[in-house]
Write an enzyme that holds these catalytic residues in place. Structure first.
Site, PDB file in Angstrom:
ATOM      1  N   ASP A 115       0.886  -1.173  -0.030  1.00 39.50           N
ATOM      2  CA  ASP A 115      -0.004   0.005   0.026  1.00 39.50           C
ATOM      3  C   ASP A 115       0.740   1.347  -0.001  1.00 39.50           C
ATOM      4  O   ASP A 115       0.473   2.064   0.723  1.00 39.50           O
ATOM      5  CB  ASP A 115      -0.947   0.129   1.158  1.00 39.50           C
ATOM      6  N   LYS A 132       1.778   2.093  -5.188  1.00 33.94           N
ATOM      7  CA  LYS A 132       2.427   1.580  -6.323  1.00 33.94           C
ATOM      8  C   LYS A 132       1.311   1.772  -7.453  1.00 33.94           C
ATOM      9  O   LYS A 132       1.897   2.292  -8.668  1.00 33.94           O
ATOM     10  CB  LYS A 132       2.365   0.141  -6.215  1.00 33.94           C
ATOM     11  N   GLY A 135      -4.437  -4.188  -3.626  1.00 36.11           N
ATOM     12  CA  GLY A 135      -5.704  -3.441  -4.109  1.00 36.11           C
ATOM     13  C   GLY A 135      -4.816  -2.110  -4.313  1.00 36.11           C
ATOM     14  O   GLY A 135      -4.134  -1.515  -3.556  1.00 36.11           O
ATOM     15  N   HIS A 136      -4.716  -1.843  -5.684  1.00 34.71           N
ATOM     16  CA  HIS A 136      -4.119  -0.532  -6.224  1.00 34.71           C
ATOM     17  C   HIS A 136      -4.909   0.437  -6.645  1.00 34.71           C
ATOM     18  O   HIS A 136      -5.730   0.437  -7.522  1.00 34.71           O
ATOM     19  CB  HIS A 136      -3.168  -0.856  -7.515  1.00 34.71           C
ATOM     20  N   GLN A 184       2.143  -6.042  -3.329  1.00 31.21           N
ATOM     21  CA  GLN A 184       2.405  -6.110  -1.749  1.00 31.21           C
ATOM     22  C   GLN A 184       3.629  -5.285  -1.759  1.00 31.21           C
ATOM     23  O   GLN A 184       4.121  -4.234  -2.316  1.00 31.21           O
ATOM     24  CB  GLN A 184       2.601  -7.580  -1.274  1.00 31.21           C
TER      25      GLN A 184
HETATM   26  P1  GDP Z   1      -0.696   0.303  -3.637  1.00 26.65           P
HETATM   27  O1  GDP Z   1      -1.544  -0.935  -3.192  1.00 26.65           O
HETATM   28  O2  GDP Z   1       0.702   0.153  -3.429  1.00 26.65           O
HETATM   29  O3  GDP Z   1      -1.226   0.702  -5.080  1.00 26.65           O
HETATM   30  O4  GDP Z   1      -1.434   1.504  -2.665  1.00 26.65           O
HETATM   31  P2  GDP Z   1      -3.048   1.512  -2.326  1.00 26.65           P
HETATM   32  O5  GDP Z   1      -3.698   2.237  -3.487  1.00 26.65           O
HETATM   33  O6  GDP Z   1      -3.413   0.443  -1.634  1.00 26.65           O
HETATM   34  O7  GDP Z   1      -2.812   2.773  -1.159  1.00 26.65           O
HETATM   35  C1  GDP Z   1      -2.396   3.992  -1.426  1.00 26.65           C
HETATM   36  C2  GDP Z   1      -3.630   5.287  -1.102  1.00 26.65           C
HETATM   37  O8  GDP Z   1      -2.883   6.324  -1.006  1.00 26.65           O
HETATM   38  C3  GDP Z   1      -4.528   5.343  -2.291  1.00 26.65           C
HETATM   39  O9  GDP Z   1      -5.644   5.850  -1.626  1.00 26.65           O
HETATM   40  C4  GDP Z   1      -4.017   6.403  -3.084  1.00 26.65           C
HETATM   41  O10 GDP Z   1      -5.023   7.255  -3.882  1.00 26.65           O
HETATM   42  C5  GDP Z   1      -3.323   7.421  -2.169  1.00 26.65           C
HETATM   43  N1  GDP Z   1      -2.176   7.919  -2.732  1.00 26.65           N
HETATM   44  C6  GDP Z   1      -1.148   7.677  -3.526  1.00 26.65           C
HETATM   45  N2  GDP Z   1       0.073   8.400  -3.604  1.00 26.65           N
HETATM   46  C7  GDP Z   1      -0.442   9.484  -2.653  1.00 26.65           C
HETATM   47  C8  GDP Z   1       0.083  10.722  -2.329  1.00 26.65           C
HETATM   48  O11 GDP Z   1       1.018  11.248  -2.644  1.00 26.65           O
HETATM   49  N3  GDP Z   1      -0.571  11.387  -1.343  1.00 26.65           N
HETATM   50  C9  GDP Z   1      -1.920  11.122  -0.618  1.00 26.65           C
HETATM   51  N4  GDP Z   1      -2.489  12.012  -0.020  1.00 26.65           N
HETATM   52  N5  GDP Z   1      -2.469   9.958  -1.188  1.00 26.65           N
HETATM   53  C10 GDP Z   1      -1.881   9.124  -2.237  1.00 26.65           C
HETATM   54  P1  IMO Z   2      -1.087  -4.270  -2.212  1.00 20.40           P
HETATM   55  O1  IMO Z   2      -0.539  -4.581  -3.547  1.00 20.40           O
HETATM   56  C1  IMO Z   2      -0.854  -4.541   2.015  1.00 20.40           C
HETATM   57  C2  IMO Z   2      -1.057  -8.577   3.762  1.00 20.40           C
HETATM   58  C3  IMO Z   2      -2.240  -9.108   4.488  1.00 20.40           C
HETATM   59  C4  IMO Z   2      -1.735 -10.231   5.472  1.00 20.40           C
HETATM   60  C5  IMO Z   2      -0.604 -10.685   4.787  1.00 20.40           C
HETATM   61  C6  IMO Z   2      -0.923 -12.156   4.098  1.00 20.40           C
HETATM   62  O2  IMO Z   2      -2.244  -3.422  -2.283  1.00 20.40           O
HETATM   63  O3  IMO Z   2       0.245  -3.676  -1.553  1.00 20.40           O
HETATM   64  P2  IMO Z   2      -2.716 -12.838   2.151  1.00 20.40           P
HETATM   65  O4  IMO Z   2      -4.139 -12.704   1.917  1.00 20.40           O
HETATM   66  O5  IMO Z   2      -1.712 -12.221   0.880  1.00 20.40           O
HETATM   67  O6  IMO Z   2      -2.236 -14.266   2.353  1.00 20.40           O
HETATM   68  O7  IMO Z   2      -1.960 -11.905   3.255  1.00 20.40           O
HETATM   69  O8  IMO Z   2      -0.438  -9.921   3.575  1.00 20.40           O
HETATM   70  N1  IMO Z   2      -1.245  -8.168   2.332  1.00 20.40           N
HETATM   71  C7  IMO Z   2      -1.112  -7.193   2.128  1.00 20.40           C
HETATM   72  N2  IMO Z   2      -0.867  -5.780   2.844  1.00 20.40           N
HETATM   73  N3  IMO Z   2      -1.034  -4.650   0.720  1.00 20.40           N
HETATM   74  C8  IMO Z   2      -1.135  -5.528   0.176  1.00 20.40           C
HETATM   75  O9  IMO Z   2      -1.181  -5.604  -1.398  1.00 20.40           O
HETATM   76  C9  IMO Z   2      -1.328  -6.859   0.781  1.00 20.40           C
HETATM   77  N4  IMO Z   2      -1.648  -7.978   0.275  1.00 20.40           N
HETATM   78  C10 IMO Z   2      -1.318  -8.845   1.363  1.00 20.40           C
HETATM   79  O10 IMO Z   2      -2.969  -7.926   5.130  1.00 20.40           O
HETATM   80  O11 IMO Z   2      -1.052  -9.343   6.504  1.00 20.40           O
HETATM   81 MG    MG Z   3      -2.892  -1.724  -1.932  1.00 18.87          MG
END
Ligand code: GDP
Ligand code: IMO
Ligand code: MG
Length: 429
Positions: A13, A16, A40-41, A224
């Site tokens: 998270d 990415k 979850g991206h 991840q």
């Molecule tokens: P990922 O799994 O690495 O793709 O990240 P996620 O999408 O799960 O979580 C990142 C969150 O931060 C999302 O809600 C994005 O919209 C938000 N986000 C990404 N870059 C920025 C930033 O520079 N500032 C803020 N405030 N939010 C951001």
């Molecule tokens: P993105 O790509 C954050 C975590 C779960 C748990 C562990 C194992 O959005 O960054 P699993 O269901 O993979 O067997 O769970 O890994 N986990 C993540 N945490 N971002 C993710 O993906 C994750 N995918 C799995 O919360 O701790």
């Molecule tokens: Mg994510």
């Protein structure tokens, strides 16, 4: 021509999706190589929010090829539902712009059920998984009993393969007091979706080879983060795949010379969702405030993410383990209103100072962070697009991270939108 791999450098998270979307303007092909719909991206483009799980983040751009590699575990029902949902937002998805590896492993309902049973059991450590069946599906892959995408093409062979898989699963289920899997229903359910999945199926290693020959630019999108890697992460509180950049080669079938630049995505503080060690976690008002400002709720499970100060020791370790050349530092704007900021620069373990996270879970739970304090910038950075527009104290904070981790800074993200980005070094050199 150069190709780039984007990987998370903390516990996932890091942002990415946003960075892959931003970089995919410069790429022709975007490839997922590991993980599944545990990812979850989030992308925000023209005020529309896209939440992608299995689809590569390049899917929202026109004239790009998206590939789901063999290293990904695919829940076919989840994939079809995601395709439907993203199409509703006006995105075109056809078998001309989406390819999925014919040799990718499928996640079946029995994997999801087993994941849930283990998480709820009092006899095993709760990992806090996403309950999507990721772990059990990868177990079947290395156990050589997985059902793969191409198996959907031959009903007779599929039935034989399911027998082999159920020999294993039914015995586990029996010991757990669960009924046998209804094989007829499973085959019928797979039959209903098989043509919808098979139409995207390709030997993707061959496709990638062809793209390379045509000098197309390829972007590999990790899911991840390094600290969730099954070998190098905080085992057993990890996911079940290798999340390092190296997984891009095995997860697609391209040689190590394919990737020229590894971009690590790094959040300006630290978060973690699920259980497991987290040395700089803030179980207090400051942690809550970071979570509130950063909207730190899981994209997949909506769980509240645990929050803490930036851990430079961990990020440095991730950079070494994954061979990261440069980083994209995200969510700097979330720190705008903190008077004091702290960065972890070492740990105390049994009275001794150490500069890395040990492999033993017992030690990981024992380490105490050593902090360096920074003056906050107390100014708005949201939406800033130029380095010299950043407040001095923000520049100092970022430069410290760069020097401590011994990496280049490629990008700084100052907000969730595509355009809230400071671009310093082009990874597509
Ligand atoms: P990922 O799994 O690495 O793709 O990240 P996620 O999408 O799960 O979580 C990142 C969150 O931060 C999302 O809600 C994005 O919209 C938000 N986000 C990404 N870059 C920025 C930033 O520079 N500032 C803020 N405030 N939010 C951001
Ligand atoms: P993105 O790509 C954050 C975590 C779960 C748990 C562990 C194992 O959005 O960054 P699993 O269901 O993979 O067997 O769970 O890994 N986990 C993540 N945490 N971002 C993710 O993906 C994750 N995918 C799995 O919360 O701790
Ligand atoms: Mg994510």
């Amino acid at each position: 021509m150069s190709n780039v791999a984007v990987i998370g450098s903390q516990w996932g998270d890091e942002g990415k999706g946003k960075i892959v979307d931003w970089l995919s303007e410069k790429a022709d092909v975007i490839v997922r190589f590991q993980g599944g719909h545990n990812a979850g991206h989030t992308l925000v483009v023209n005020n529309i929010t896209y939440k992608l799980k299995l689809l590569p983040s390049g899917i929202v751009r026109k004239n790009k090829i998206s590939i789901i590699g063999n290293g990904v575990v695919i829940d076919p029902w989840a994939l079809l539902s995601e395709i439907k949902q993203i199409k509703k937002l006006g995105i075109k998805i056809t078998n001309k712009n989406l390819f999925i590896a014919d040799n990718a492993t499928l996640i079946l309902p029995l994997h999801k059920e087993l994941d849930g049973i283990r998480e709820d059991s009092k006899n095993t450590d709760k990992i806090g998984t996403t309950r999507r069946g990721i772990g059990p599906a990868y177990e079947d892959k290395v156990g050589r009993r997985a059902i793969r995408v191409m198996d959907l093409a031959n009903k007779k062979n599929l039935s034989k393969k399911i027998n082999m898989m159920l020999f294993h699963h039914d015995s586990i289920r029996k010991s757990l007091g669960k009924s046998k899997i209804n094989k007829k229903k499973l085959i019928k359910d797979l039959g209903k979706i098989s043509s919808k999945i098979l139409k995207y199926s390709k030997p993707i290693w061959k496709k990638i080879m062809e793209f390379k020959k045509k000098n197309k630019t390829i972007l590999f999108e990790g899911a991840q983060g390094v600290l969730l890697d099954v070998d190098h992460g905080t085992y057993p509180f990890v996911t079940s795949s290798n999340t390092l950049a190296g997984a891009a080669f095995t997860g697609t079938g391209c040689g190590p010379d394919t990737i020229n630049y590894i971009l690590g995505i790094v959040k300006a503080y630290t978060t973690r969702v699920g259980e497991g060690p987290f040395p700089t976690e803030l179980k207090n008002e400051i942690g809550n405030e970071i979570g509130k400002r950063g909207k730190e709720f899981g994209t997949v499970t909506n769980r509240k993410r645990r929050c803490g100060w930036f851990d430079a020791v961990l990020v440095k370790q991730s950079c070494v383990i994954s061979g990261i050349h440069g980083i994209a530092l995200t969510k700097i704007d979330v720190l705008d209103e903190f008077k004091d900021l702290y960065v972890c620069v070492g740990y105390k373990l049994n009275g001794k100072k150490i500069d890395y996270l040990p492999s033993s879970l017992l030690d990981q739970n024992k380490v105490k962070p050593i902090y360096k304090r920074f003056d906050g910038w107390l100014k708005n950075t949201k939406g800033i697009k130029k380095w010299n527009k950043l407040p001095q104290n923000a520049q100092k904070y970022i430069k410290f991270i760069k020097n401590y981790c011994d990496v280049r800074i490629s990008t700084i993200s100052t907000g969730p939108k595509r355009e809230d980005t400071i671009f310093l070094e082009n990874p597509f050199r």
